[in-house]
Design a protein around this motif. Structure first.
Motif, PDB file in Angstrom:
ATOM      1  N   LYS A  87       0.797  -1.581   0.356  1.00  0.00           N
ATOM      2  CA  LYS A  87      -0.027  -0.050   0.331  1.00  0.00           C
ATOM      3  C   LYS A  87       0.778   1.378  -0.159  1.00  0.00           C
ATOM      4  O   LYS A  87       0.909   2.262  -0.633  1.00  0.00           O
ATOM      5  N   ALA A  88       1.446   1.499   0.499  1.00  0.00           N
ATOM      6  CA  ALA A  88       2.688   2.508   0.621  1.00  0.00           C
ATOM      7  C   ALA A  88       3.838   2.354  -0.738  1.00  0.00           C
ATOM      8  O   ALA A  88       4.005   4.339  -0.979  1.00  0.00           O
ATOM      9  N   LEU A  89       3.602   1.739  -1.397  1.00  0.00           N
ATOM     10  CA  LEU A  89       5.001   1.407  -2.935  1.00  0.00           C
ATOM     11  C   LEU A  89       3.749   2.301  -3.414  1.00  0.00           C
ATOM     12  O   LEU A  89       4.091   3.282  -4.395  1.00  0.00           O
ATOM     13  N   VAL A  90       2.387   1.833  -3.486  1.00  0.00           N
ATOM     14  CA  VAL A  90       1.494   2.194  -4.124  1.00  0.00           C
ATOM     15  C   VAL A  90       1.096   4.121  -4.077  1.00  0.00           C
ATOM     16  O   VAL A  90       0.461   4.443  -4.979  1.00  0.00           O
ATOM     17  N   GLU A  91       1.137   4.554  -2.863  1.00  0.00           N
ATOM     18  CA  GLU A  91       0.355   5.215  -2.773  1.00  0.00           C
ATOM     19  C   GLU A  91       2.042   6.498  -2.763  1.00  0.00           C
ATOM     20  O   GLU A  91       1.259   7.632  -2.633  1.00  0.00           O
ATOM     21  N   ALA A 112      -7.232  -2.443  -6.511  1.00  0.00           N
ATOM     22  CA  ALA A 112      -7.453  -0.862  -5.462  1.00  0.00           C
ATOM     23  C   ALA A 112      -6.477  -0.758  -5.938  1.00  0.00           C
ATOM     24  O   ALA A 112      -5.634   0.828  -5.531  1.00  0.00           O
ATOM     25  N   VAL A 113      -5.444  -1.099  -6.697  1.00  0.00           N
ATOM     26  CA  VAL A 113      -4.191  -0.649  -7.786  1.00  0.00           C
ATOM     27  C   VAL A 113      -4.221   0.535  -8.482  1.00  0.00           C
ATOM     28  O   VAL A 113      -3.391   1.806  -8.562  1.00  0.00           O
ATOM     29  N   TYR A 114      -5.391   0.145  -8.769  1.00  0.00           N
ATOM     30  CA  TYR A 114      -5.632   1.347  -9.685  1.00  0.00           C
ATOM     31  C   TYR A 114      -6.660   2.812  -9.854  1.00  0.00           C
ATOM     32  O   TYR A 114      -6.211   3.694 -10.205  1.00  0.00           O
ATOM     33  N   ALA A 115      -7.303   2.501  -8.195  1.00  0.00           N
ATOM     34  CA  ALA A 115      -7.838   3.415  -7.974  1.00  0.00           C
ATOM     35  C   ALA A 115      -7.012   4.476  -7.647  1.00  0.00           C
ATOM     36  O   ALA A 115      -7.034   5.470  -7.403  1.00  0.00           O
ATOM     37  N   ALA A 116      -5.995   3.936  -6.473  1.00  0.00           N
ATOM     38  CA  ALA A 116      -4.706   4.836  -5.957  1.00  0.00           C
ATOM     39  C   ALA A 116      -3.951   6.012  -7.343  1.00  0.00           C
ATOM     40  O   ALA A 116      -3.366   6.132  -6.860  1.00  0.00           O
ATOM     41  N   ALA A 117      -3.389   4.412  -7.657  1.00  0.00           N
ATOM     42  CA  ALA A 117      -2.733   5.688  -9.543  1.00  0.00           C
ATOM     43  C   ALA A 117      -3.962   6.480  -9.735  1.00  0.00           C
ATOM     44  O   ALA A 117      -3.004   7.826 -10.212  1.00  0.00           O
TER      45      ALA A 117
END
Length: 491
Positions: free
Chosen positions: A213-217, A235-240
């Motif tokens: 999560k920390a890396l993605v955000e 979840a990755v797509y939404a954060a990106a």
């Protein structure tokens, strides 16, 4: 017990939390090591190191041929250490040593292929409507690439991301699955031995909900490359999206493997068994829906069941073993739940259907190779990815019916087609909604061939020469060739 550490800025370092995660051999059930349970603090350190290497270190000024030379050296080191790396992956994910040695042995091809493209990256001079101006483009790296890899083929799927990213001058922070971290951390030592500057490649282990999560955000990550399940990919797509950050997503599949009556049926039967049961079904491209023309359905299924009953489960290090254990306890439980769901829906077991026990299986997480017949494509067992040794057999009447069933799924990663009719091949290949169509074969792959999915199977492609552009951005330069300048406010 072996205690592993993160690899950040060219050094192995303990996690800031001081806490670790036990890692278990899925065949023996023995906890053999501990990996860091990293936090956002560790990810921050890794991203900062990668950012420095990209902007300030020798990597930022290194020529493309020099980058390529380092990549070739890394490829040679992987080949030199293939036995050790394969054994580490077997201990972590339970796949057979025979499979993992072959898989790791092909990883150098990825680094050699993209090393060969590193010095072929070029902009172009463009025509312009101004005779006194020069217009051209530059192709530049993006920066820090965040890479999240799954547990089923850790180093192989890392190579798909890392090789083109390094060739184009980017740096990387890798977060491997918490179930299969050891091989990536060992690989980091080869990166160092090859001579890559500190910070170019960093590996941070931990849970997806914490380190991932920390890396993605992280705001300094320029692009994310993720391979995993649909929920994780969303979840990755939404954060990106919150930072307008580009992504490559290689997600799940429920691939149709279509057998027509005119096919070489013996080849097709072996192909159907390999498509689903190779890797114990723990593969995104598994041919988990077997579509069989109705006129041959019963006889063909009988042959597939016969071949399946001959599959040998056992110690993944034994050359005689066909399938090892399921990679981890959560996935083992999930597969058994899906099998129970299929029974509840009314699908009929032709073979398998539960845990496998017996001599030579020890404490391993084994599941019997399972085949369901009487499956309707609307059943959840036919629509949801199991990611295990479970095959659903569905009859069809003709081409139109086969296409309807094959495409009636939210996934679109791969599809298999078995027929001798060359015209049918081209008709079907054009209409199948899948990123890869195999004809009279299955699971064939190459670093030269683009790979990716339609629909919920992902975004972007990995592999092939065009992949190089996934890690580049275009800059336009317009140059006034004279000393004169006409202001738009000047009459």
């Amino acid at each position: 017990m072996e205690v592993l550490e993160n690899y950040i800025d060219g050094r192995y370092v303990a996690p800031s939390t001081g806490t670790y995660i036990d890692t278990e051999n899925p065949f023996s059930g023995v906890v053999w090591g501990r990996i860091p349970r990293s936090s956002a603090i560790d990810v921050e350190a890794a991203v900062a190191a990668a950012s420095r290497a990209f902007r300030e270190g020798p990597w930022s000024t290194m020529t493309a041929p020099a980058r390529a030379a380092l990549m070739r050296r890394l490829a040679d080191l992987v080949l030199k250490n293939v036995d050790e790396l394969a054994a580490i992956e077997v201990r972590d994910n339970g796949k057979t040593y025979r499979e993992m040695k072959a898989q790791v042995g092909r990883i150098p091809e990825w680094y050699h292929f993209y090393a060969g493209l590193a010095d072929k990256i070029a902009g172009e001079v463009l025509p312009t409507d101004r005779s006194d101006h020069l217009s051209y483009t530059r192709r530049e790296p993006l920066g820090v690439i965040g890479m999240i890899t799954p547990w089923n083929s850790p180093l192989n799927l890392l190579a798909w991301k890392l090789a083109p990213a390094l060739a184009t001058g980017n740096t990387a922070v890798v977060k491997p699955s918490e179930f299969t971290t050891a091989s990536a951390l060992r690989f980091a030592a080869l990166v160092e031995e090859a001579g890559f500057p500190p910070g170019v490649v960093n590996v941070v282990s931990g849970l997806g909900s914490e380190a991932g999560k920390a890396l993605v955000e992280h705001p300094d990550v320029a692009k994310l490359a993720f391979t995993g399940g649909v929920d994780g990919g969303l979840a990755v797509y939404a954060a990106a999206a919150k930072r307008l950050r580009p992504v490559i997503l290689e997600l799940g599949g429920k691939s149709p493997n279509i057998v027509f009556a005119d096919a070489n049926l013996e080849n097709a039967a072996h192909g159907a068994v390999a498509a689903i049961f190779a890797s114990g079904g723990q593969s995104c491209i598994a041919g988990s829906r077997l579509l069989v023309e109705r006129s041959i359905h019963d006889a063909f299924v009988a042959r597939v069941v016969e071949l399946t009953r001959g599959i040998r489960l056992g110690d993944p290090m034994d050359p005689a073993t066909h399938i090892g254990p399921v990679a981890n306890r959560p996935q083992y439980d999930r597969i058994l739940q899906r099998i129970a769901m299929g029974k509840e829906e009314g699908a009929v077991l032709a073979c398998g259907g539960g845990p496998a026990t017996g001599p030579g299986l020890g404490e391993g997480l084994f599941i019997e190779p399972t085949i369901f017949v009487g499956v309707d494509n609307r059943m959840r067992i036919a629509q949801e990815e199991v990611f295990g040794p479970v095959l659903c057999v569905i009859p069809f009447d003709d081409e139109t019916d086969a296409l309807r069933i094959a495409n009636d799924i939210r996934f679109g990663l791969g599809a298999g087609l078995w027929t001798r009719d060359v015209n049918r091949v081209h008709r079907m290949a054009a209409r199948l909604q899948a990123g890869t169509v195999w004809v009279n074969t299955y699971r064939a792959s190459s670093n030269i061939t683009p790979f990716g999915g339609y629909k919920m199977s992902g975004l972007g492609r990995e592999g092939g020469a065009d992949m190089i552009h996934e890690y580049l951005q275009t800059k336009s330069v317009l140059l006034n060739l004279t000393d004169a300048y006409v202001s738009p406010f000047q009459a």
